[in-house]
Design an enzyme around this catalytic site. Structure first.
Site, PDB file in Angstrom:
ATOM      1  N   ASP A   1       0.826  -1.201   0.000  1.00 40.78           N
ATOM      2  CA  ASP A   1       0.000   0.000   0.000  1.00 40.78           C
ATOM      3  C   ASP A   1       0.865   1.258   0.000  1.00 40.78           C
ATOM      4  OD1 ASP A   1       0.869  -0.635   2.607  1.00 40.78           O
ATOM      5  OD2 ASP A   1      -0.762   0.502   3.503  1.00 40.78           O
TER       6      ASP A   1
ATOM      7  N   GLU B   1      -0.010  -1.261   5.859  1.00 37.40           N
ATOM      8  CA  GLU B   1       1.081  -0.677   6.636  1.00 37.40           C
ATOM      9  C   GLU B   1       0.934   0.833   6.781  1.00 37.40           C
ATOM     10  OE1 GLU B   1       5.076   1.046   7.470  1.00 37.40           O
ATOM     11  OE2 GLU B   1       3.906   1.320   5.669  1.00 37.40           O
TER      12      GLU B   1
END
Length: 177
Positions: free
Chosen positions: A5, A69
């Site tokens: 991400d 994350e």
């Protein structure tokens, strides 16, 4: 370990954040491309090549890659829980690591191989104020909400939390100096 991400792509961009534009110099522009995406690609490619060559590691190899994350999500904690549930005890863990940089800190000249040996962290602190019940139409004096407000003002004026470098970070700055 790695993550796929990226931080939210708000604001103005010279190139559309997820376009993969190639500029006139041949550079590819893509949101989040330098934040562990290459390391994840390298890990997966290395595993594919070792499998193709018939390599059999002496122990199990796990590749972990979270998609939460950047938002402090549950990807990493769920991975830890899965490994615990399976009885897996890691002998070695390699996180996303560092990179090779010219002038990694302003004024530090030269090319440095930044080896990631620790991870940023954070802490959540929860404060609770207890009090007698009542009714919002007739609040009493010094209610839990008021006390929490006073506490927040006090913390802002007299921060009780200490900021300090750990020995590894101090050594990194000593060597760069």
């Amino acid at each position: 370990m790695s993550h796929q991400d990226v931080v939210e792509a708000g604001g103005a961009w010279e190139h559309e954040p997820f376009s993969g534009d190639i500029d006139e110099t041949g550079r590819v522009w893509g949101r989040g491309t330098v934040d562990t995406k290459a390391s994840l690609f390298c890990m997966l490619t290395a595993m594919e090549e070792m499998i193709a060559e018939g390599h059999m590691p002496e122990g199990d190899v796990y590749i972990a890659s979270s998609c939460t994350e950047e938002v402090g999500g549950q990807g990493a904690p769920m991975t830890v829980q899965y490994l615990k549930d399976q009885g897996v005890k890691l002998a070695y863990l390699m996180d996303e690591g560092g990179m090779i940089l010219e002038e990694p800190v302003g004024g530090v000249k030269g090319v440095y191989g930044m080896v990631g040996v620790l991870e940023k962290g954070y802490g959540d602190v929860k404060f609770t104020a207890h009090g007698m019940g009542g009714h919002a139409s007739a609040p009493g004096k010094n209610t839990p909400l008021v006390r929490l407000g006073k506490f927040m003002v006090d913390v802002e004026k007299h921060n009780p939390f200490k900021k300090q470098f750990n020995p590894t970070t101090k050594e990194m700055f000593r060597r760069m100096a």
